[in-house]
Design an enzyme around this catalytic site. Structure first.
Site, short mmCIF file in Angstrom:
data_model
loop_
_atom_site.label_atom_id
_atom_site.label_comp_id
_atom_site.label_asym_id
_atom_site.label_seq_id
_atom_site.Cartn_x
_atom_site.Cartn_y
_atom_site.Cartn_z
N ARG A 52 114.57 66.74 56.56
CA ARG A 52 113.86 67.87 57.21
C ARG A 52 114.19 68.20 58.55
O ARG A 52 114.95 67.54 59.09
CB ARG A 52 112.29 67.60 57.05
CG ARG A 52 111.85 66.01 57.29
CD ARG A 52 112.07 65.37 58.50
NE ARG A 52 111.63 66.06 59.41
CZ ARG A 52 111.96 66.16 60.75
NH1 ARG A 52 113.23 65.13 61.17
NH2 ARG A 52 111.59 66.81 61.79
N GLY A 53 113.38 69.22 59.27
CA GLY A 53 114.10 69.86 60.58
C GLY A 53 115.11 70.99 60.20
O GLY A 53 115.96 70.91 59.21
N ASP A 225 111.48 76.13 64.28
CA ASP A 225 111.72 76.58 62.80
C ASP A 225 112.41 77.93 62.72
O ASP A 225 112.99 78.27 61.78
CB ASP A 225 110.78 76.11 61.95
CG ASP A 225 110.61 74.56 61.70
OD1 ASP A 225 111.36 73.85 60.84
OD2 ASP A 225 110.02 73.80 62.38
N LYS A 236 106.36 73.32 64.22
CA LYS A 236 105.36 72.37 63.48
C LYS A 236 103.99 72.60 63.98
O LYS A 236 103.74 72.80 65.00
CB LYS A 236 105.94 70.86 63.74
CG LYS A 236 104.84 69.65 63.02
CD LYS A 236 104.93 69.89 61.43
CE LYS A 236 106.34 69.93 60.74
NZ LYS A 236 106.45 70.47 59.47
#
Length: 330
Positions: A52-53, A225, A236
């Site tokens: 993730r990321g 993101d 987030k």
């Protein structure tokens, strides 16, 4: 100057033609790896947050396309499967489109994936070198979620800034929001920083404002993101709350992100905010914490308007979140 310990979340095995990922679901208790032998494995790894990321998702997806090419799979089917894993992080689409372009031009997808991987490492390093100049000796820095090596190919974005301040001998402390519901701050950011010996404390998300009120936070640095051309930042869930608190307490609020995270074509109405399974909120480590029959919201991201952001740290320099400054980067 200190050097980064070898924490590589994404490894390409050229002999076996396999993608090896740190299984981030197992951290901080176990450092285990998940092997992807085909593009479907990569899609599962992205969807289930083994990886993730935003930058790490993009790099992994590019290797997923390479695996489809190597295994003789339908490239367009692989592209669509990987594209539909997570809707908000723009790096995913950026990397997939680069790989599809390479394929349509008769070039090797694997070689393109390797370039994307190498570029990400260098980009994150530059973000750290540029951004660490904002950090002073004895600063206490608050960060949210995980924008570190585990979210990229190495170094990270927000954590790259922190890393290079530490590497250059600055005496700093880090406060990591736990980041409910998946606890990436408590599990991943704390793991990374502790792994390198960088002082870190974990707080519950709702403690951040109190620490700002007490004057214990000097700066806030988060990742992103997706960043729109007008400087709106998608990150987030909980990032917006921190930005509002920072504005009230007059604390600098920085976003660290590579150019691949900028989306110059979309407007706010085009961006899909991912909603994940409500079980992630209802359960912690397999134990239900809310009454049966009660439902939950589980938005994975929120949006922070540019007027709450002090500056954006990129591999090409530090800019104000304004359209004219963003466009000058290209």
């Amino acid at each position: 100057m200190k050097k980064m310990k070898d924490l590589r979340p994404i490894i390409w095995d050229d002999n076996k033609k396999e993608l090896i990922l740190i299984d981030q679901r197992k951290l901080p208790h176990k450092l285990e790896y998940f092997v992807c032998k085909n593009y479907k494995d990569v899609a599962y790894a992205i969807k289930d947050m083994i990886v993730r990321g935003a930058p790490a998702i993009g790099v992994s997806a590019s290797y997923g396309m390479a695996l489809a090419e190597i295994r003789g799979d339908d490239i367009y089917k692989a592209y669509n499967t990987l594209k539909n894993t997570r809707p908000t992080a723009v790096n995913l689409f950026w990397a997939l489109n680069r790989c599809l372009k390479a394929y349509n031009e008769g070039r090797s997808i694997l070689e393109e994936a390797k370039k994307i991987h190498e570029e990400d490492i260098e980009t994150c390093k530059k973000i750290g070198i540029i951004g660490e100049k904002l950090i002073k000796d004895y600063d206490t820095i608050l960060t949210h979620c995980n924008a570190g090596a585990l979210a990229t190919s190495a170094y990270g974005t927000a954590l790259s800034v922190i890393r290079f301040a530490y590497y250059n001998g600055k005496k700093i402390k880090v406060i990591a929001d736990e980041t409910r519901p998946r606890l990436q701050g408590a599990k991943l950011t704390a793991f990374e920083l502790n792994y390198e010996g960088i002082p870190v404390k974990v707080i519950t998300d709702n403690t951040a404002g109190f620490l700002m009120q007490k004057g214990e936070i000097d700066k806030i640095i988060v990742g992103a993101d997706r960043i729109l051309a007008d400087g709106t930042v998608y990150n987030k869930i909980g990032t917006y709350s921190l930005a509002v608190l920072a504005k009230y307490h007059e604390i600098p609020f920085y976003v660290a992100a590579p150019l691949s995270t900028f989306d110059l074509k979309s407007s706010e109405k085009d961006v899909i905010i991912e909603e994940r399974d409500e079980k992630e909120v209802a359960y912690i480590e397999g134990v239900r914490i809310i009454p049966e029959g009660v439902s939950c919201y589980n938005y994975a991201f929120d949006k922070t308007p540019p007027d709450l952001i002090t500056a954006i740290i990129t591999e090409k320099g530090i800019i104000k979140p304004k359209k004219e400054e963003i466009l000058r980067l290209y």
